[in-house]
Scaffold this active site. Sequence first.
Site, PDB file in Angstrom:
ATOM      1  N   GLY A  46      -4.624  31.122  69.809  1.00 22.52           N
ATOM      2  CA  GLY A  46      -5.659  30.836  68.828  1.00 22.52           C
ATOM      3  C   GLY A  46      -5.123  31.107  67.442  1.00 22.52           C
ATOM      4  N   CYS A  99      -2.191  39.923  68.390  1.00 22.13           N
ATOM      5  CA  CYS A  99      -2.668  39.082  67.293  1.00 22.13           C
ATOM      6  C   CYS A  99      -1.476  38.606  66.477  1.00 22.13           C
ATOM      7  CB  CYS A  99      -3.628  39.881  66.410  1.00 22.13           C
ATOM      8  SG  CYS A  99      -4.298  38.950  65.014  1.00 22.13           S
ATOM      9  N   LEU A 100      -1.490  37.350  66.109  1.00 20.11           N
ATOM     10  CA  LEU A 100      -0.422  36.801  65.280  1.00 20.11           C
ATOM     11  C   LEU A 100      -0.409  37.430  63.890  1.00 20.11           C
ATOM     12  CD1 LEU A 100      -0.692  33.034  66.292  1.00 20.11           C
ATOM     13  CD2 LEU A 100       0.962  34.736  67.108  1.00 20.11           C
ATOM     14  N   HIS A 141     -12.046  36.840  69.520  1.00 17.70           N
ATOM     15  CA  HIS A 141     -10.940  37.257  68.649  1.00 17.70           C
ATOM     16  C   HIS A 141     -10.853  36.342  67.423  1.00 17.70           C
ATOM     17  CE1 HIS A 141      -6.748  38.951  68.120  1.00 17.70           C
ATOM     18  NE2 HIS A 141      -6.710  37.877  67.352  1.00 17.70           N
ATOM     19  N   GLU A 142     -10.873  35.030  67.650  1.00 15.57           N
ATOM     20  CA  GLU A 142     -10.750  34.090  66.533  1.00 15.57           C
ATOM     21  C   GLU A 142     -11.994  34.124  65.641  1.00 15.57           C
ATOM     22  OE1 GLU A 142      -7.843  33.049  65.859  1.00 15.57           O
ATOM     23  OE2 GLU A 142      -7.092  33.718  67.801  1.00 15.57           O
TER      24      GLU A 142
END
Length: 188
Positions: A46, A99-100, A141-142
Amino acid sequence: MAVLPIRIMGDPVLHAPAAPVDEITDEVRALVSDMFETMDAAPGVGLAGPQVGVALRLYTYSYEDDEGAPWRGVIINPELWMRPLEPGEPDPDEESEGCLSFPGERFPLRRSDEVLVTGIDLDGAPVRIHVTGWRARIMQHEFDHLDGVLYIDRISDGDWKTAQKVARKRGWGKPGSAWMPGVDHLDA
């Protein structure tokens, strides 16, 4: 299409609510195309607008289940409803996420196991997504990113202290921190 730099914890765009998308323009379509390319290059499941420095309420998602069935899309101006959380501590083996925008780390976090997300797609058509399990985790999350919340803002106090140490060690926690998928090799 282009791969975009991904903002890291501490960049102001990640810590403030994003604005609604007023109109689906060619610029929004190009952004979404770039977000898919960036998410795939990272790789991630995501990616929200704020993570690429664009404070708009939209995110892409992509996940392949155990049977190899693809699940991929974009949702614009989402609204989220979720089943109440089950009480208790998260299982570190089953309920950890990364997480990115805090790459290379994973922490346990309890999330709702079922959500309903509504919004619109790139054609302005209504979207209604009802999912459970890992897909529900991705949606939550997103969605959090659109409200200026990183998953590390929700983890236990002990894990939060560890996350802060990691951020300090890596020089994160300040404006302008970013990494480039395909160039910088960070695991998220």
